[in-house]
Design an enzyme around this catalytic site. Structure first.
Site, PDB file in Angstrom:
ATOM      1  CG  ASP A 289      -0.204  -0.743   2.545  1.00 30.49           C
ATOM      2  OD1 ASP A 289       1.147  -0.386   2.625  1.00 30.49           O
ATOM      3  OD2 ASP A 289      -0.944  -0.687   3.704  1.00 30.49           O
TER       4      ASP A 289
ATOM      5  CG  ASP B 154      -9.273  -1.269  11.819  1.00 33.65           C
ATOM      6  OD1 ASP B 154      -7.880  -1.883  11.470  1.00 33.65           O
ATOM      7  OD2 ASP B 154      -9.386  -0.063  11.233  1.00 33.65           O
TER       8      ASP B 154
ATOM      9  CG  HIS C 183      -5.923  -2.393   8.675  1.00 31.86           C
ATOM     10  ND1 HIS C 183      -6.020  -1.023   9.424  1.00 31.86           N
ATOM     11  CD2 HIS C 183      -4.751  -2.210   8.591  1.00 31.86           C
ATOM     12  CE1 HIS C 183      -5.008  -0.488   9.426  1.00 31.86           C
ATOM     13  NE2 HIS C 183      -3.817  -1.229   9.069  1.00 31.86           N
TER      14      HIS C 183
ATOM     15  CD  GLU D 230      -8.723   0.949   7.875  1.00 32.80           C
ATOM     16  OE1 GLU D 230      -8.948   0.083   8.766  1.00 32.80           O
ATOM     17  OE2 GLU D 230      -8.404   1.991   8.100  1.00 32.80           O
TER      18      GLU D 230
HETATM   19  C1  GLP Z   1      -0.579   0.487   8.432  1.00 33.85           C
HETATM   20  C2  GLP Z   1      -0.045  -0.545   7.300  1.00 33.85           C
HETATM   21  C3  GLP Z   1      -0.283  -1.951   7.414  1.00 33.85           C
HETATM   22  C4  GLP Z   1       0.369  -2.260   8.925  1.00 33.85           C
HETATM   23  C5  GLP Z   1      -0.432  -1.454   9.838  1.00 33.85           C
HETATM   24  C6  GLP Z   1       0.326  -1.772  11.412  1.00 33.85           C
HETATM   25  O1  GLP Z   1      -1.837   0.666   8.696  1.00 33.85           O
HETATM   26  N1  GLP Z   1      -0.837  -0.333   6.037  1.00 33.85           N
HETATM   27  O2  GLP Z   1       0.207  -2.749   6.381  1.00 33.85           O
HETATM   28  O3  GLP Z   1       0.191  -3.774   9.135  1.00 33.85           O
HETATM   29  O4  GLP Z   1      -0.366  -0.107   9.748  1.00 33.85           O
HETATM   30  O5  GLP Z   1       1.145  -1.010  11.619  1.00 33.85           O
HETATM   31  P1  GLP Z   1       2.569  -1.232  12.734  1.00 33.85           P
HETATM   32  O6  GLP Z   1       3.275  -2.467  12.282  1.00 33.85           O
HETATM   33  O7  GLP Z   1       3.341  -0.031  12.753  1.00 33.85           O
HETATM   34  O8  GLP Z   1       1.653  -1.653  13.819  1.00 33.85           O
END
Ligand code: GLP
Length: 262
Positions: free
Chosen positions: A67, A136, A138, A143
């Protein structure tokens, strides 16, 4: 779904890096799906160490990132382009032309997304997709209530995600871009193998729901229960709400050696 609970996140990331390294050694042309966020950082550090100290060679590897925020230049310090250069690409030898990240500045979002899907197909599909998970539930930026059949497309971020990611934007959720391009859940499910990492107590509720709750689009990661080869790598804190944690630990301890870190 295979659930592996390690004492600490570093242990889980080293196990994850070994899986990536084995794939790249066995299939130098492997196609990797990459994630951003804090979670995979120690895994990337270990890949960098293996490249430097053990000659792990990525010169024929191809990558596709999950993404990117819409509206951020690739040079923006919070863009995922910047994140990948800083935390992986500048320190290993994946050729520039083999690295793919959604273009947050495209003027034709639907056209770009169709082309991204085509590029994944043309590369032969993703061999191993690395995933984190949002609080959440995702995956990528899919989402809650994202379609399980979704492909790469624009998404509007949930308020919870803006709040979670505000720490990278001076703590201000209003500075987090509202939109992104993300691989769809269908795109992620097409990967031959999935490795989801989750660490810390803030992920424990999503992890329990994903693993032991019903498969439902309200918790996007729960679809991984239907993936034929998904490994979930956790630390103790992320595993703290799992009802069957002792069973997962017992299974792991009793695996034959050849299967344990495969
Ligand atoms: C973002 C990314 C996800 C990731 C998530 C969790 O929203 N788009 O791919 O898994 O954050 O992030 P973190 O690893 O910093 O908790």
């Amino acid at each position: 779904m295979e659930v592996v609970i390690k004492q600490a996140s570093e242990d889980a990331c080293i196990a994850g890096a070994r899986i990536v390294a084995r794939l790249v050694r066995e299939k130098p042309t492997a196609v990797l799906g990459l994630a951003t966020g804090g979670t995979p950082l120690p895994l990337y550090c270990e890949l960098i160490r293996m490249h430097r100290d053990e000659g792990l060679d990525f010169s024929r590897t191809t990558t596709f990132n999950l993404d990117e925020y819409l509206g951020l230049e690739p040079t923006h310090p919070q863009s995922y382009h910047h994140f990948m250069r800083e935390n992986l690409f500048d320190a290993i030898n994946i050729p520039v032309e083999n690295r793919h990240i959604p273009d947050g500045m495209t003027s034709d979002v639907p056209g770009f997304c169709r082309d991204y899907e085509r590029r994944i197909r043309d590369a032969g599909g993703i061999d191993l997709q690395i995933l984190g998970i949002g609080s959440d539930g995702h995956i990528g930026f899919n989402e809650p209530v994202s379609s399980f059949a979704s492909r790469t497309r624009i998404k509007t971020l949930a308020k919870e995600t803006l709040q979670d990611n505000a720490r990278f934007f001076d703590g201000d959720p209003d500075k987090v871009p509202r939109h992104c391009i993300t691989m769809g859940i269908g795109t992620i499910m097409d990967a031959r193998r999935v490795l989801l990492l989750a660490f810390g107590e803030s992920k424990s509720r999503a992890v329990a729901g994903m693993t032991e709750g019903p498969v439902a689009s309200v918790l996007p990661a729960s679809i991984l229960q239907h993936h034929p080869d998904a490994k979930i790598l956790l630390d103790n804190a992320a595993a703290s709400e799992l009802k069957r944690a002792d069973y997962y630990r017992w299974v792991y301890e009793n695996k034959p050696d050849w299967q344990r870190d495969a």
